[in-house]
Design a protein around this motif. Structure first.
Motif, PDB file in Angstrom:
ATOM      1  N   ASP A 107       0.833  -1.213   0.000  1.00  0.00           N
ATOM      2  CA  ASP A 107       0.000   0.000   0.000  1.00  0.00           C
ATOM      3  C   ASP A 107       0.865   1.260   0.000  1.00  0.00           C
ATOM      4  O   ASP A 107       0.515   2.269  -0.628  1.00  0.00           O
ATOM      5  CB  ASP A 107      -0.935  -0.008   1.208  1.00  0.00           C
ATOM      6  CG  ASP A 107      -1.924  -1.170   1.138  1.00  0.00           C
ATOM      7  OD1 ASP A 107      -2.299  -1.561   0.012  1.00  0.00           O
ATOM      8  OD2 ASP A 107      -2.297  -1.701   2.198  1.00  0.00           O
ATOM      9  N   ALA A 108       1.983   1.209   0.722  1.00  0.00           N
ATOM     10  CA  ALA A 108       2.896   2.354   0.718  1.00  0.00           C
ATOM     11  C   ALA A 108       3.479   2.565  -0.678  1.00  0.00           C
ATOM     12  O   ALA A 108       3.627   3.705  -1.145  1.00  0.00           O
ATOM     13  CB  ALA A 108       4.017   2.125   1.731  1.00  0.00           C
ATOM     14  N   ILE A 109       3.810   1.475  -1.362  1.00  0.00           N
ATOM     15  CA  ILE A 109       4.338   1.569  -2.733  1.00  0.00           C
ATOM     16  C   ILE A 109       3.287   2.183  -3.660  1.00  0.00           C
ATOM     17  O   ILE A 109       3.597   3.073  -4.471  1.00  0.00           O
ATOM     18  CB  ILE A 109       4.786   0.176  -3.221  1.00  0.00           C
ATOM     19  CG1 ILE A 109       6.058  -0.234  -2.468  1.00  0.00           C
ATOM     20  CG2 ILE A 109       4.999   0.152  -4.731  1.00  0.00           C
ATOM     21  CD1 ILE A 109       6.439  -1.698  -2.646  1.00  0.00           C
ATOM     22  N   ASP A 110       2.045   1.747  -3.532  1.00  0.00           N
ATOM     23  CA  ASP A 110       0.974   2.346  -4.346  1.00  0.00           C
ATOM     24  C   ASP A 110       0.858   3.846  -4.081  1.00  0.00           C
ATOM     25  O   ASP A 110       0.676   4.643  -5.009  1.00  0.00           O
ATOM     26  CB  ASP A 110      -0.373   1.671  -4.037  1.00  0.00           C
ATOM     27  CG  ASP A 110      -0.497   0.303  -4.693  1.00  0.00           C
ATOM     28  OD1 ASP A 110       0.250   0.018  -5.652  1.00  0.00           O
ATOM     29  OD2 ASP A 110      -1.358  -0.488  -4.241  1.00  0.00           O
ATOM     30  N   ALA A 111       0.953   4.230  -2.808  1.00  0.00           N
ATOM     31  CA  ALA A 111       0.802   5.650  -2.454  1.00  0.00           C
ATOM     32  C   ALA A 111       1.959   6.478  -3.008  1.00  0.00           C
ATOM     33  O   ALA A 111       1.755   7.579  -3.523  1.00  0.00           O
ATOM     34  CB  ALA A 111       0.722   5.796  -0.935  1.00  0.00           C
ATOM     35  N   VAL A 112       3.172   5.933  -2.925  1.00  0.00           N
ATOM     36  CA  VAL A 112       4.346   6.682  -3.398  1.00  0.00           C
ATOM     37  C   VAL A 112       4.382   6.721  -4.925  1.00  0.00           C
ATOM     38  O   VAL A 112       4.544   7.789  -5.525  1.00  0.00           O
ATOM     39  CB  VAL A 112       5.643   6.065  -2.818  1.00  0.00           C
ATOM     40  CG1 VAL A 112       6.874   6.612  -3.525  1.00  0.00           C
ATOM     41  CG2 VAL A 112       5.726   6.349  -1.313  1.00  0.00           C
ATOM     42  N   LEU A 113       4.210   5.568  -5.553  1.00  0.00           N
ATOM     43  CA  LEU A 113       4.288   5.550  -7.023  1.00  0.00           C
ATOM     44  C   LEU A 113       3.061   6.200  -7.655  1.00  0.00           C
ATOM     45  O   LEU A 113       3.125   6.676  -8.785  1.00  0.00           O
ATOM     46  CB  LEU A 113       4.489   4.120  -7.527  1.00  0.00           C
ATOM     47  CG  LEU A 113       5.826   3.483  -7.097  1.00  0.00           C
ATOM     48  CD1 LEU A 113       5.942   2.054  -7.629  1.00  0.00           C
ATOM     49  CD2 LEU A 113       7.024   4.319  -7.554  1.00  0.00           C
ATOM     50  N   GLY A 114       1.950   6.241  -6.901  1.00  0.00           N
ATOM     51  CA  GLY A 114       0.757   6.948  -7.361  1.00  0.00           C
ATOM     52  C   GLY A 114       0.809   8.430  -7.036  1.00  0.00           C
ATOM     53  O   GLY A 114      -0.167   9.148  -7.247  1.00  0.00           O
ATOM     54  N   LYS A 115       1.938   8.872  -6.490  1.00  0.00           N
ATOM     55  CA  LYS A 115       2.201  10.282  -6.173  1.00  0.00           C
ATOM     56  C   LYS A 115       1.221  10.884  -5.168  1.00  0.00           C
ATOM     57  O   LYS A 115       0.992  12.091  -5.146  1.00  0.00           O
ATOM     58  CB  LYS A 115       2.258  11.122  -7.460  1.00  0.00           C
ATOM     59  CG  LYS A 115       3.286  10.609  -8.472  1.00  0.00           C
ATOM     60  CD  LYS A 115       3.832  11.735  -9.307  1.00  0.00           C
ATOM     61  CE  LYS A 115       4.807  11.288 -10.389  1.00  0.00           C
ATOM     62  NZ  LYS A 115       5.932  10.499  -9.931  1.00  0.00           N
ATOM     63  N   LYS A 116       0.642  10.033  -4.331  1.00  0.00           N
ATOM     64  CA  LYS A 116      -0.198  10.562  -3.249  1.00  0.00           C
ATOM     65  C   LYS A 116       0.659  11.085  -2.103  1.00  0.00           C
ATOM     66  O   LYS A 116       0.247  11.944  -1.332  1.00  0.00           O
ATOM     67  CB  LYS A 116      -1.144   9.475  -2.740  1.00  0.00           C
ATOM     68  CG  LYS A 116      -2.143   9.024  -3.808  1.00  0.00           C
ATOM     69  CD  LYS A 116      -3.252   8.179  -3.199  1.00  0.00           C
ATOM     70  CE  LYS A 116      -4.329   7.870  -4.214  1.00  0.00           C
ATOM     71  NZ  LYS A 116      -3.862   6.950  -5.259  1.00  0.00           N
ATOM     72  N   VAL A 117       1.847  10.515  -1.946  1.00  0.00           N
ATOM     73  CA  VAL A 117       2.824  10.990  -0.965  1.00  0.00           C
ATOM     74  C   VAL A 117       4.201  10.968  -1.649  1.00  0.00           C
ATOM     75  O   VAL A 117       4.383  10.296  -2.665  1.00  0.00           O
ATOM     76  CB  VAL A 117       2.865  10.093   0.299  1.00  0.00           C
ATOM     77  CG1 VAL A 117       1.554  10.164   1.075  1.00  0.00           C
ATOM     78  CG2 VAL A 117       3.179   8.646  -0.060  1.00  0.00           C
TER      79      VAL A 117
END
Ligand code: ZN
Length: 317
Positions: A107-117
């Motif tokens: 989930d952290a990878i999704d958030a980072v690569l999805g540019k949410k964080v």
């Protein structure tokens, strides 16, 4: 004007349900100490909280064998505790907690690569870096960071992922999972000789993966100067030339001078300095591994997160 980057934090009370036998250093209180300190320091309110979702069995199978998954599940269901030669425990809830730990990294990878964080830290347990493809080991059931690396490649089409492991112990599991794979670069600094015994300088990868593993076996008592020298002389240039689409950090904090298991001399500021040196090379997702002095663990984590959140002074973006 934004001065700070956005940092994601994966945490969940479910991570406390992997309950250790009395006196075991890898205990739920580790996460409680981190979260309490982040709240005291005020960092908590600046973090973007990422609620974890359990990894699927398919996510785990990208790294581990079905036999390994079945064995972990069976030991957990029996509730009789031990997966390794005595130091890797499991209770009935541990299987689900371990899936949530790996899922948290995903989930952290999704958030980072999805540019949410901009980057993210995963306050998860059980830890992962000793878990081999077919074996639980060293308090680790599933290799969270390895599962994250494969997920990033498969679901986000990343050609190259780097894993930097600064836990005081060598991440034997992560190294072995990727040692024939030139698309995942594994770098570790660790006390040596020490548990688990692997991580010699000559271990540079196998076959096509040769040259994509880099170990810094360091004697007990090593302090910040030698660590930072390894970063500036080898780790940073190596990562820059590998040019990964994601940098995963196996963030153990047991090389701190007050850690009861490790014998190194790092301070909380050392973790900030190491973070600063690599944080702009690629998007960063770091995941908790070891760290057994509760106060040091909490302070080091806060220091690491603060470094991630600071804009680099020498870059305009
Ligand atoms: Zn460790």
């Amino acid at each position: 004007m934004t001065l700070h980057k956005t940092i994601g934090l994966v945490s969940s009370d479910v991570y406390l349900e992997h309950v250790s036998p009395g006196g075991h250093p890898e205990r739920p209180e580790r996460l409680c100490a981190i979260i309490r300190y982040l709240k005291e320091r005020g960092s908590w309110n600046h973090l973007k909280h990422i609620p974890p979702v359990a990894a699927t069995i398919d996510h785990i199978l990208a790294v581990h064998t079905q036999q390994h998954i079945d064995r972990v599940l069976n030991v957990c269901e029996r509730g009789d505790g031990l997966l390794d030669e005595g130091d890797t425990f499991a209770v009935p809830k541990s299987f689900q907690v371990a899936l949530l730990a790996s899922g948290g990294v995903i989930d952290a990878i999704d958030a980072v690569l999805g540019k949410k964080v901009d980057s993210a830290f995963c306050a998860v347990r059980p830890p992962g870096h000793h878990a081999e493809r077919d074996r639980a080991m060293g308090f680790c059931l599933f290799n969270n960071v390895a599962i994250g690396a494969r997920y990033a490649q498969q679901e986000h089409d990343l050609a190259r992922v780097a894993i930097l492991d600064w836990d005081v112990h060598h991440g034997n599991g992560t190294q072995h999972i990727f040692d024939q794979d030139p698309s995942v670069y594994y770098i570790s600094l660790h006390q040596y000789p020490f548990y688990p015994g692997t991580g010699a300088r000559e271990e540079r990868g196998i076959g096509k993966g040769e040259g994509f593993t880099l170990n810094f076996p360091l004697p007990a008592g090593t302090g910040e100067t030698r660590y930072l020298q390894a970063f500036t002389e080898e780790i940073v240039p190596t990562l820059e030339s590998f040019n990964p689409g994601l940098l995963l950090i196996s963030a153990g904090f047991d090389a701190h001078k007050d850690d009861p298991l490790g014998g190194m001399k790092l301070t909380k500021d050392s973790y900030a300095k190491m973070t600063d040196l690599v944080k702009d090379i690629a998007p960063v997702v770091s995941a908790l591994e070891g760290g057994y002095n509760l106060e040091a663990l909490a302070r080091c984590t806060d220091s690491h997160l603060n470094a991630l959140s600071r804009k680099s002074s020498n870059r305009l973006d």
